[in-house]
Design an enzyme around this catalytic site. Structure first.
Site, PDB file in Angstrom:
ATOM      1  CE  LYS A  59      -0.959   0.852   4.880  1.00 14.07           C
ATOM      2  NZ  LYS A  59      -1.934   0.800   5.935  1.00 14.07           N
ATOM      3  N   GLY A  61       3.239   2.176  -1.989  1.00 14.53           N
ATOM      4  CA  GLY A  61       3.535   2.679  -3.325  1.00 14.53           C
ATOM      5  C   GLY A  61       5.015   2.606  -3.640  1.00 14.53           C
ATOM      6  N   GLY A  64       9.868  -2.481  -0.566  1.00 14.11           N
ATOM      7  CA  GLY A  64      10.977  -2.643   0.379  1.00 14.11           C
ATOM      8  C   GLY A  64      10.656  -2.643   1.848  1.00 14.11           C
ATOM      9  N   GLY A 170       5.396  -7.945   9.410  1.00 10.47           N
ATOM     10  CA  GLY A 170       6.408  -7.146  10.073  1.00 10.47           C
ATOM     11  C   GLY A 170       6.017  -6.557  11.411  1.00 10.47           C
ATOM     12  N   GLY A 213      18.503   3.152  19.354  1.00  7.19           N
ATOM     13  CA  GLY A 213      18.965   4.291  20.150  1.00  7.19           C
ATOM     14  C   GLY A 213      20.449   4.562  19.936  1.00  7.19           C
ATOM     15  CG  LEU A 214      23.173   1.994  21.670  1.00 11.33           C
ATOM     16  CD1 LEU A 214      23.919   0.714  22.016  1.00 11.33           C
ATOM     17  CD2 LEU A 214      23.560   3.108  22.639  1.00 11.33           C
ATOM     18  CD  GLU A 231      18.184   0.419  28.298  1.00  6.73           C
ATOM     19  OE1 GLU A 231      17.964   0.718  27.121  1.00  6.73           O
ATOM     20  OE2 GLU A 231      17.472  -0.404  28.933  1.00  6.73           O
ATOM     21  CG  HIS A 492      50.400 -11.221   8.038  1.00  8.86           C
ATOM     22  ND1 HIS A 492      50.095 -10.796   9.314  1.00  8.86           N
ATOM     23  CD2 HIS A 492      51.523 -10.549   7.663  1.00  8.86           C
ATOM     24  CE1 HIS A 492      51.002  -9.916   9.701  1.00  8.86           C
ATOM     25  NE2 HIS A 492      51.878  -9.742   8.715  1.00  8.86           N
TER      26      HIS A 492
HETATM   27  P1  FAD Z   1       8.711  -5.681   7.361  1.00  7.61           P
HETATM   28  O1  FAD Z   1       9.983  -5.324   6.714  1.00  7.61           O
HETATM   29  O2  FAD Z   1       8.236  -4.790   8.451  1.00  7.61           O
HETATM   30  O3  FAD Z   1       7.662  -5.761   6.194  1.00  7.61           O
HETATM   31  C1  FAD Z   1       6.323  -5.998   6.434  1.00  7.61           C
HETATM   32  C2  FAD Z   1       5.543  -5.449   5.277  1.00  7.61           C
HETATM   33  O4  FAD Z   1       4.224  -5.898   5.357  1.00  7.61           O
HETATM   34  C3  FAD Z   1       5.493  -3.938   5.269  1.00  7.61           C
HETATM   35  O5  FAD Z   1       5.883  -3.466   4.021  1.00  7.61           O
HETATM   36  C4  FAD Z   1       4.076  -3.657   5.549  1.00  7.61           C
HETATM   37  O6  FAD Z   1       3.698  -2.484   4.891  1.00  7.61           O
HETATM   38  C5  FAD Z   1       3.381  -4.883   4.940  1.00  7.61           C
HETATM   39  N1  FAD Z   1       2.036  -5.151   5.459  1.00  7.61           N
HETATM   40  C6  FAD Z   1       1.619  -5.123   6.744  1.00  7.61           C
HETATM   41  N2  FAD Z   1       0.307  -5.414   6.824  1.00  7.61           N
HETATM   42  C7  FAD Z   1      -0.111  -5.632   5.549  1.00  7.61           C
HETATM   43  C8  FAD Z   1      -1.371  -5.954   4.985  1.00  7.61           C
HETATM   44  N3  FAD Z   1      -2.456  -6.132   5.725  1.00  7.61           N
HETATM   45  N4  FAD Z   1      -1.453  -6.082   3.621  1.00  7.61           N
HETATM   46  C9  FAD Z   1      -0.364  -5.927   2.854  1.00  7.61           C
HETATM   47  N5  FAD Z   1       0.833  -5.629   3.350  1.00  7.61           N
HETATM   48  C10 FAD Z   1       0.969  -5.483   4.683  1.00  7.61           C
HETATM   49  N6  FAD Z   1      17.438  -5.373  10.715  1.00  7.61           N
HETATM   50  C11 FAD Z   1      18.639  -5.857  10.350  1.00  7.61           C
HETATM   51  O7  FAD Z   1      18.778  -7.078  10.190  1.00  7.61           O
HETATM   52  N7  FAD Z   1      19.710  -5.036  10.124  1.00  7.61           N
HETATM   53  C12 FAD Z   1      19.622  -3.697  10.289  1.00  7.61           C
HETATM   54  O8  FAD Z   1      20.601  -2.981  10.081  1.00  7.61           O
HETATM   55  C13 FAD Z   1      18.377  -3.154  10.698  1.00  7.61           C
HETATM   56  N8  FAD Z   1      18.242  -1.824  10.865  1.00  7.61           N
HETATM   57  C14 FAD Z   1      17.017  -1.326  11.234  1.00  7.61           C
HETATM   58  C15 FAD Z   1      16.920   0.049  11.434  1.00  7.61           C
HETATM   59  C16 FAD Z   1      15.705   0.596  11.816  1.00  7.61           C
HETATM   60  C17 FAD Z   1      15.603   2.091  12.032  1.00  7.61           C
HETATM   61  C18 FAD Z   1      14.569  -0.249  11.978  1.00  7.61           C
HETATM   62  C19 FAD Z   1      13.241   0.337  12.357  1.00  7.61           C
HETATM   63  C20 FAD Z   1      14.670  -1.615  11.792  1.00  7.61           C
HETATM   64  C21 FAD Z   1      15.907  -2.167  11.427  1.00  7.61           C
HETATM   65  N9  FAD Z   1      16.068  -3.540  11.245  1.00  7.61           N
HETATM   66  C22 FAD Z   1      17.282  -4.038  10.891  1.00  7.61           C
HETATM   67  C23 FAD Z   1      14.957  -4.482  11.446  1.00  7.61           C
HETATM   68  C24 FAD Z   1      14.357  -4.895  10.089  1.00  7.61           C
HETATM   69  O9  FAD Z   1      13.915  -3.748   9.406  1.00  7.61           O
HETATM   70  C25 FAD Z   1      13.203  -5.863  10.313  1.00  7.61           C
HETATM   71  O10 FAD Z   1      13.626  -6.944  11.109  1.00  7.61           O
HETATM   72  C26 FAD Z   1      12.691  -6.406   9.004  1.00  7.61           C
HETATM   73  O11 FAD Z   1      12.233  -5.344   8.198  1.00  7.61           O
HETATM   74  C27 FAD Z   1      11.570  -7.420   9.216  1.00  7.61           C
HETATM   75  O12 FAD Z   1      11.127  -7.907   7.998  1.00  7.61           O
HETATM   76  P2  FAD Z   1       9.633  -8.446   7.780  1.00  7.61           P
HETATM   77  O13 FAD Z   1       9.605  -8.947   6.392  1.00  7.61           O
HETATM   78  O14 FAD Z   1       9.268  -9.328   8.886  1.00  7.61           O
HETATM   79  O15 FAD Z   1       8.721  -7.147   7.974  1.00  7.61           O
HETATM   80  P1  NAD Z   2      15.418  -2.705  21.613  1.00  7.00           P
HETATM   81  O1  NAD Z   2      14.499  -3.682  22.191  1.00  7.00           O
HETATM   82  O2  NAD Z   2      16.708  -3.165  21.001  1.00  7.00           O
HETATM   83  O3  NAD Z   2      15.833  -1.641  22.741  1.00  7.00           O
HETATM   84  C1  NAD Z   2      14.900  -0.896  23.459  1.00  7.00           C
HETATM   85  C2  NAD Z   2      15.536  -0.447  24.763  1.00  7.00           C
HETATM   86  O4  NAD Z   2      14.668   0.514  25.371  1.00  7.00           O
HETATM   87  C3  NAD Z   2      15.708  -1.585  25.751  1.00  7.00           C
HETATM   88  O5  NAD Z   2      17.073  -1.651  26.134  1.00  7.00           O
HETATM   89  C4  NAD Z   2      14.769  -1.207  26.911  1.00  7.00           C
HETATM   90  O6  NAD Z   2      15.276  -1.585  28.175  1.00  7.00           O
HETATM   91  C5  NAD Z   2      14.695   0.310  26.777  1.00  7.00           C
HETATM   92  N1  NAD Z   2      13.480   0.921  27.365  1.00  7.00           N
HETATM   93  C6  NAD Z   2      12.191   0.496  27.247  1.00  7.00           C
HETATM   94  N2  NAD Z   2      11.357   1.338  27.896  1.00  7.00           N
HETATM   95  C7  NAD Z   2      12.111   2.343  28.423  1.00  7.00           C
HETATM   96  C8  NAD Z   2      11.823   3.523  29.202  1.00  7.00           C
HETATM   97  N3  NAD Z   2      10.590   3.857  29.550  1.00  7.00           N
HETATM   98  N4  NAD Z   2      12.837   4.308  29.572  1.00  7.00           N
HETATM   99  C9  NAD Z   2      14.116   3.987  29.229  1.00  7.00           C
HETATM  100  N5  NAD Z   2      14.443   2.882  28.478  1.00  7.00           N
HETATM  101  C10 NAD Z   2      13.463   2.083  28.082  1.00  7.00           C
HETATM  102  O7  NAD Z   2      14.548  -1.863  20.565  1.00  7.00           O
HETATM  103  P2  NAD Z   2      14.943  -0.786  19.465  1.00  7.00           P
HETATM  104  O8  NAD Z   2      16.314  -0.244  19.675  1.00  7.00           O
HETATM  105  O9  NAD Z   2      13.782   0.146  19.415  1.00  7.00           O
HETATM  106  O10 NAD Z   2      14.963  -1.659  18.137  1.00  7.00           O
HETATM  107  C11 NAD Z   2      13.788  -2.365  17.695  1.00  7.00           C
HETATM  108  C12 NAD Z   2      14.161  -3.547  16.854  1.00  7.00           C
HETATM  109  O11 NAD Z   2      14.731  -3.150  15.623  1.00  7.00           O
HETATM  110  C13 NAD Z   2      15.158  -4.439  17.550  1.00  7.00           C
HETATM  111  O12 NAD Z   2      14.546  -5.673  17.770  1.00  7.00           O
HETATM  112  C14 NAD Z   2      16.312  -4.589  16.612  1.00  7.00           C
HETATM  113  O13 NAD Z   2      16.639  -5.943  16.416  1.00  7.00           O
HETATM  114  C15 NAD Z   2      15.826  -3.985  15.297  1.00  7.00           C
HETATM  115  N6  NAD Z   2      16.937  -3.199  14.752  1.00  7.00           N
HETATM  116  C16 NAD Z   2      18.062  -3.852  14.335  1.00  7.00           C
HETATM  117  C17 NAD Z   2      19.135  -3.141  13.871  1.00  7.00           C
HETATM  118  C18 NAD Z   2      20.366  -3.858  13.453  1.00  7.00           C
HETATM  119  O14 NAD Z   2      20.308  -5.060  13.253  1.00  7.00           O
HETATM  120  N7  NAD Z   2      21.503  -3.180  13.291  1.00  7.00           N
HETATM  121  C19 NAD Z   2      19.084  -1.755  13.823  1.00  7.00           C
HETATM  122  C20 NAD Z   2      17.951  -1.124  14.263  1.00  7.00           C
HETATM  123  C21 NAD Z   2      16.873  -1.862  14.710  1.00  7.00           C
END
Ligand code: FAD
Ligand code: NAD
Length: 513
Positions: A59, A61, A64, A170, A213-214, A231, A492
């Site tokens: 939806k 448009g 990814g 997702g 966050g990091l 945290e 190396h």
């Molecule tokens: P999603 O990628 O969330 O895809 C789900 C899709 O389903 C979406 O496009 C949604 O629009 C669609 N959808 C939902 N409901 C419907 C419906 N009813 N009909 C049709 N379509 C629907 N992971 C990593 O491994 N490495 C990273 O570096 C990393 N960085 C991240 C950084 C950020 C800021 C965030 C937020 C996440 C990051 N993640 C990272 C996590 C990663 O994005 C997710 O784990 C991954 O996208 C999950 O894939 P998925 O296919 O389960 O779901």
């Molecule tokens: P996270 O679960 O990694 O971290 C959330 C943190 O917020 C926890 O440490 C928790 O203790 C803290 N927290 C919760 N409530 C709080 C409060 N009221 N006050 C202070 N601290 C609080 O979640 P995220 O960083 O939001 O990431 C979400 C998901 O996205 C993760 O599962 C991660 O795997 C995925 N992600 C992955 C990557 C990567 O693979 N490089 C990058 C970005 C996101």
């Protein structure tokens, strides 16, 4: 439009899958296995083309999902380019490179990020064509276990029938409990808003010291913000990080200028006079304090997304945390409906969703699939990078497993030295009795120094823990022993020699330490 006959597989959700994980990979794999596939992706879109081999619904448009549009890809673009900016400002002098007049052009940095996203989106469109995947722009909703309706973006509805579904919808940002902090994506942002700030905030408070966050805290700190991470727990890095690594990680980020308030719980945030005022208290209760910020990033986790799916019509059940319940073959409570990715159990990672997507489709086709949850790597793409796979020391202790630890510091690695990197280490944990590798933890070397000292001492390039962890994943996947790695030749001078030496230390002794 309706397909004239049911598909074999319809994948619902394709955010992430459209670049690498979950649904998209599942759809392409299904097409490769000769299954007729429809992909139902919330953000993918085009017109329904009945009777073609594969299709998807989206939806937004653009292709990814979370990873490509607002997750992995844009965040890594900002991490990479903010690092180059920071390094150019502070690190080049000691490497014998004099540069003057370095300044930030945030507009162009954001545009570079957007270009990376749109370029990859087009790549997926190409892959779709190549694999004959149709896609339908719109949101899918169950009518029965074998039928969905799709609310088309262009108006109207479409019905799609199939023998099997794969749900890959997702996750979404977890809202702040009790509604005491409302995200507006301008001043109080989620990761999505934090990827698009039009101005570097003077003070950024990050709620949550997990991966988002990091990573995003690092980006804005490098670009000039004063960043405080609050945290709830006593350590940073989120679930699964090794405690020793987490401590060193926090030390290095602190030296780079990030501030941390651990064991502190944010209670509320209020916008006033162009600023945000936050109330926080000690996690154990009592002692309340107020923090002030120009921008607040809420990064307290993500939760499964099933809105509008009408799972009840399909008989698909959720657990008490809102995750779709599956068995070890990705079957939901309804036999012909499988589920993968963030919307079900396990770490919310793109490559985990991807593995599951392939396995789920293989189960449909042949009754066999494979995902090794012990061999899913985690990487934090900060500087230095932090990466791990398998078990931590604290997990093994809790399980009563006897183990050896081999550790090798980058300070003793010749390539790290030539790169002017000095901190960080590789740690390999092997089972005592069998020497089998159970866990690998890497924190990239970094000559982390206080911000005011940076211009004198510089910042390092940093060993690339995210790439290096691949060797650890392979070792665990193949059931390697530490000795297997130690007896494998490593070129190396490379950083990967630190990996070999850590393995040597785990089963015997390292040479260079
Ligand atoms: P999603 O990628 O969330 O895809 C789900 C899709 O389903 C979406 O496009 C949604 O629009 C669609 N959808 C939902 N409901 C419907 C419906 N009813 N009909 C049709 N379509 C629907 N992971 C990593 O491994 N490495 C990273 O570096 C990393 N960085 C991240 C950084 C950020 C800021 C965030 C937020 C996440 C990051 N993640 C990272 C996590 C990663 O994005 C997710 O784990 C991954 O996208 C999950 O894939 P998925 O296919 O389960 O779901
Ligand atoms: P996270 O679960 O990694 O971290 C959330 C943190 O917020 C926890 O440490 C928790 O203790 C803290 N927290 C919760 N409530 C709080 C409060 N009221 N006050 C202070 N601290 C609080 O979640 P995220 O960083 O939001 O990431 C979400 C998901 O996205 C993760 O599962 C991660 O795997 C995925 N992600 C992955 C990557 C990567 O693979 N490089 C990058 C970005 C996101």
């Amino acid at each position: 439009a309706t397909a004239s006959e049911p598909y074999d597989v319809v994948v619902i959700g394709g955010g992430q899958w459209a670049h690498s994980p979950g649904g998209y990979v599942a759809a392409i794999k299904a097409a490769q296995l000769g299954l007729r596939v429809s992909m139902s992706l919330l953000w993918l879109g085009s017109q329904t083309k009945p009777c073609s081999q594969t299709a998807c619904v989206e939806k937004r448009g653009s292709l990814g999902g979370t990873c490509l549009n607002v997750g992995c890809i844009p965040s890594k673009a900002m991490l990479n380019n903010s690092h180059i900016y920071h390094q150019t400002q502070h690190d080049l002098k000691r490497r014998g490179i004099d540069v003057t007049g370095v300044s930030l052009n945030l507009e162009n940095m954001l545009a570079a990020k957007d270009n990376a996203v749109s370029g990859l989106t087009k790549g997926i469109e190409f892959l779709f064509k190549q694999n004959k995947v149709d896609y339908i722009k719109g949101a899918a909703s169950f009518v029965s276990p074998t039928k969905i309706t799709v609310d088309l973006l262009d108006g109207g509805k479409s019905e799609v029938e199939t023998k099997n579904f794969v749900i890959a919808t997702g996750s979404e940002v977890t809202p702040f409990p009790g509604g005491s902090i409302q995200i507006d994506e301008q001043q109080i942002v989620s990761s999505t808003g934090a990827l698009a700030l039009q101005k570097v905030p003077e003070k950024l408070v990050v709620i949550g010291g997990g991966i988002i966050g990091l990573e995003m805290g690092s980006v804005w700190s490098r670009l000039g913000s004063e960043v405080t991470v609050v945290e709830f727990l006593g350590g940073i890095g989120g679930a699964g990080i090794d405690e020793e690594v987490a401590k060193q990680f926090q030390r290095l980020l602190t030296k780079q200028g990030l501030k941390f308030k651990l064991n502190t719980k944010v209670l509320s945030a209020e916008k006033q006079d162009g600023k945000v005022h936050l109330k926080a208290e000690s996690a154990k209760g009592g002692k309340e304090e107020t923090l002030e910020a120009n921008v607040v990033l809420v990064a307290i986790g993500r939760r499964p997304y099933v809105e509008g799916l009408n799972l009840a019509a399909a008989g698909v059940e959720l657990d008490n945390r809102g995750r779709i319940i599956i068995d070890d073959q990705f079957n939901t409570s309804t036999k012909n409906i499988k589920c993968i990715g963030d919307v079900t159990f396990g770490p919310m990672l793109a490559h985990k969703a991807e593995e599951e997507g392939i396995a789920a489709v293989e189960y449909i086709k042949s009754g066999h699939g494979h995902v090794n949850y012990n061999a899913i790597p985690s990487v934090v793409y900060t500087h230095p990078e932090v990466a791990w796979v398998g078990k931590t020391e604290q997990e093994l202790k809790a399980e009563g497993v006897q183990f050896n630890v081999g550790k090798f510091n980058f300070s003793a690695n010749s390539r790290a030295k030539t790169n002017l990197d000095s901190e960080g280490f590789v740690k390999i944990i092997a089972e005592k009795e069998t020497d089998k590798v159970l866990g690998v933890h890497i924190i990239g070397g970094s000559l982390a120094v206080k911000r005011m000292e940076i211009s004198d001492l510089g910042l390092p390039l940093g060993p690339n823990a995210g790439e290096m962890i691949g060797e650890g994943v392979l070792a665990i996947e193949y059931g390697a022993s530490a000795e297997d790695i130690a007896r494998t030749s490593h070129a190396h001078p490379t950083l990967s020699e630190a990996f070999k030496e850590a393995a040597m230390a785990a089963y015997s002794k390292a040479i260079h330490m």
